[in-house]
Design a protein around this motif. Structure first.
Motif, PDB file in Angstrom:
ATOM      1  N   ASP A 188      -3.463   3.994   4.774  1.00  0.00           N
ATOM      2  CA  ASP A 188      -3.914   2.798   4.872  1.00  0.00           C
ATOM      3  C   ASP A 188      -2.939   1.877   5.391  1.00  0.00           C
ATOM      4  O   ASP A 188      -2.942   0.831   6.084  1.00  0.00           O
ATOM      5  CB  ASP A 188      -4.444   2.310   3.531  1.00  0.00           C
ATOM      6  CG  ASP A 188      -5.713   2.859   3.174  1.00  0.00           C
ATOM      7  OD1 ASP A 188      -6.382   3.614   3.955  1.00  0.00           O
ATOM      8  OD2 ASP A 188      -5.881   3.091   1.876  1.00  0.00           O
ATOM      9  N   LYS A 225      -0.428   4.878  -0.925  1.00  0.00           N
ATOM     10  CA  LYS A 225      -1.671   4.747   0.063  1.00  0.00           C
ATOM     11  C   LYS A 225      -0.958   4.690   1.602  1.00  0.00           C
ATOM     12  O   LYS A 225      -1.173   3.737   2.366  1.00  0.00           O
ATOM     13  CB  LYS A 225      -2.465   3.398  -0.147  1.00  0.00           C
ATOM     14  CG  LYS A 225      -3.278   3.684  -1.343  1.00  0.00           C
ATOM     15  CD  LYS A 225      -4.095   2.150  -1.863  1.00  0.00           C
ATOM     16  CE  LYS A 225      -4.487   2.465  -3.333  1.00  0.00           C
ATOM     17  NZ  LYS A 225      -5.354   0.837  -3.566  1.00  0.00           N
ATOM     18  N   LEU A 243       0.841  -1.084   0.056  1.00  0.00           N
ATOM     19  CA  LEU A 243      -0.150  -0.069   0.125  1.00  0.00           C
ATOM     20  C   LEU A 243       0.896   1.008   0.011  1.00  0.00           C
ATOM     21  O   LEU A 243       0.637   2.318  -0.495  1.00  0.00           O
ATOM     22  CB  LEU A 243      -0.957  -0.019   0.929  1.00  0.00           C
ATOM     23  CG  LEU A 243      -2.273  -0.979   1.161  1.00  0.00           C
ATOM     24  CD1 LEU A 243      -2.616  -1.065   2.643  1.00  0.00           C
ATOM     25  CD2 LEU A 243      -3.078  -0.515   0.177  1.00  0.00           C
TER      26      LEU A 243
END
Length: 571
Positions: A314, A311, A306
């Motif tokens: 996350d 990201k 991720l």
């Protein structure tokens, strides 16, 4: 980012803590152990089948067998059972209970000389100290165990497991030099074992080795070939598992190979995140539901994946989950895993602008790095490796010295033996020549006497009777050995019958003349006794008296004399 080094905890975990794919029925084995109608030896042989059972089930069976072992007072088996119960408790994370059983085993060690039992005892102590993070004592016991197992030459698989555990320490510290030595030690052992699980262990270590080389190469210029090799070995392990029809590989074990391969793919410049996530999901599906080590590894890989996709928030959630699980561990901590996780969390918080939290995580990372790089402790571990290698070289040198000394002694012995054989043959040759001259003179004298005898025909008739009598006895009593019978008869036809007159002239009785003919044609002792119905002792006694009657010297050979006398060929 050191993605790779997170996964080394799996190496230790799979060697000790894999769950069985196929297990025997523990209740049926337990009933056998409590059955007084089954022999102690049969029960002991059955213990080989419980290795695939869960640790708690093994403890129940071993404890039942221990009762009978203590009644029989078999120290070696009692020690072995205590060790195995201690090992099973080690798998369950019951460190104090494990040590209690190992201490009990120690009480029997002084009386034990069996290398397999001594190897097992030291091996399990090595595991104990490995799991309590006392690497120095762990390696000391491991090398003692290897020494005993090498002497027994029956536990090739166990030696492979021990070297694998030692390799774990070097992988954790990124020590590729000592890791290469372990790989070189494992290579002939694995090729000899022809065991698929040993092949997998070997390929897994090779994969880690090349991954570490790649990480080191990044300090100057990354060598992509190292990473490719690490990935190739990882793919081979997975291919082994997916084509394994024998079901000898445990899914829980291979799960770590999937996650390690995902970690290697994560180090590529161009990452296939779908492939990485597929490998991670597969690893999670193969692992045990209570395997927190695997859950932690999967959270790490997914978090890094991720993070690579941008990201970050996350990813941070997954890293926090990972840390929460790791803080509940009670068996042993993986120092590198903690250090790498704190480093990652520090970097994530720096990107967020939370400098205080980033600093706290960085400080935690530093503490774990210090423990990993404890130079004094690691020097002792390296010295143990060096000592083991030095001892092996000294053993080879001593063995070569013994071989050279043995060959030298053998050559001297052969030379001395050849000298005496030559002297003996020469002496025999001279004796034979002397005997032949004497016999010729005796025969010449005998022929003159026969010519002067008025009853010449009577003498020849008597000589023929000696031969005919022996001929008949051979035909009658030696039918059970036709080959020997035929040989005796052929030689009997070839004897010089005038020689009988010489023997008679020397005062030999008829029976002894018969024995002389038997000796001359090479009759075996048992055949002479069969023909004349006499004992072995009688033959020995007559031999001695005949030699005296013929006035032969002590060193003269009676058989050679008689063969020459009767003009027969040597056989």
């Amino acid at each position: 980012m050191l993605f790779y080094r997170l996964f080394i905890f799996s190496l230790f975990a799979i060697i000790f803590m894999h769950s069985p794919a196929k297990a025997n029925n523990p209740d049926s084995i337990l009933s056998v152990m409590s059955n007084s109608g089954i022999s102690f030896e049969e029960k002991y042989a059955l213990l080989a089948d419980i290795q695939t059972l869960q640790p708690m089930e093994q403890i129940k069976i071993l404890s039942e067998f221990l009762k009978e072992s203590e009644v029989r007072k078999n120290n070696r088996i009692i020690c072995e059972i205590y060790c195995k119960i201690g090992h099973s408790n080690l798998f369950l994370g019951k460190m104090e209970r494990s040590k209690m059983y190992l201490d009990s085993a120690s009480l029997y060690m002084k009386k034990i000389k069996d290398n397999n039992t001594l190897g097992l005892y030291n091996y399990i102590w090595g595991d104990y100290y490995n799991m309590t993070l006392d690497e120095v004592r762990s390696h000391q016991f491991y090398y003692k165990a290897i020494g005993h197992y090498e002497k027994s030459s029956q536990n090739n698989k166990r030696i492979i497991d021990i070297f694998s555990n030692i390799a774990f320490s070097y992988i954790q510290k990124g020590d590729t030099e000592n890791l290469k030595i372990i790989i070189d030690r494992l290579t002939p052992l694995v090729s000899k074992s022809k065991n698929i699980s040993s092949d997998v262990i070997y390929m897994r270590i090779k994969s880690y080795y090349y991954g570490l080389l790649y990480n080191k190469s990044k300090e100057l210029k990354p060598v992509r070939a190292y990473l490719d090799s690490a990935i190739i070995y990882g793919e081979r392990i997975i291919n082994f598992y997916e084509t394994d029809n024998s079901h000898k590989l445990y899914p829980e074990d291979i799960a770590y190979s999937y996650i390690a391969l995902a970690g290697n793919y994560l180090m590529l410049d161009k990452r296939d995140y779908n492939r990485i996530n597929t490998l991670t999901d597969k690893a999670l599906s193969l692992s045990s539901a209570v395997d927190t080590t695997m859950i932690v590894n999967c959270l790490w890989i997914k978090g890094q994946s991720l993070r690579g996709e941008g990201k970050t928030e996350d990813a941070e959630i997954l890293f926090e989950k990972q840390l929460a699980i790791m803080q509940k561990w009670s068996i042993s901590e993986n120092l590198v895993m903690y250090a790498d996780l704190y480093k990652t969390l520090s970097e994530v918080n720096l990107l967020k602008g939370d400098y205080k939290q980033a600093f706290l995580y960085n400080r935690e990372e530093s503490e774990y790095r210090k423990q990993i790089l404890d130079n004094d402790k690691y020097k002792i571990i390296s010295d143990l490796q060096t000592k083991y290698e030095t001892d092996k070289k000294e053993q080879r040198i001593r063995l070569q010295s013994y071989i050279i000394l043995f060959l030298a002694c053998l050559c001297i012995s052969i030379f001395i033996g050849a000298f005496f054989v030559f002297r003996w043959q020469r002496l025999n040759k001279n004796i034979a020549k002397k005997q032949q001259k004497i016999i010729k003179l005796e025969k010449s004298e005998a022929k003159l006497q026969i010519q002067n005898e008025s009853d010449k025909e009577e003498i020849q008739k008597e000589q023929d009777e000696f031969v005919i009598q022996l001929n008949n006895k051979i035909k009658e009593f030696l039918k059970y050995c036709p080959d020997d019978q035929r040989r005796y008869l052929e030689k009997l036809e070839a004897v010089d019958r005038d020689s009988i007159f010489i023997l008679k002239g020397k005062g030999l009785k008829k029976s002894r003349i018969q024995y002389c003919i038997c000796f001359a044609i090479g009759m075996k002792k048992e055949h002479i006794t069969a023909c004349y119905n006499i004992a072995d002792q009688t033959i020995r006694k007559n031999r001695s008296k005949i030699k005296g009657d013929l006035e032969l010297e002590k060193d003269d050979d009676l058989d050679i004399y008689l063969i020459d006398l009767f003009m027969l060929k040597y056989s």
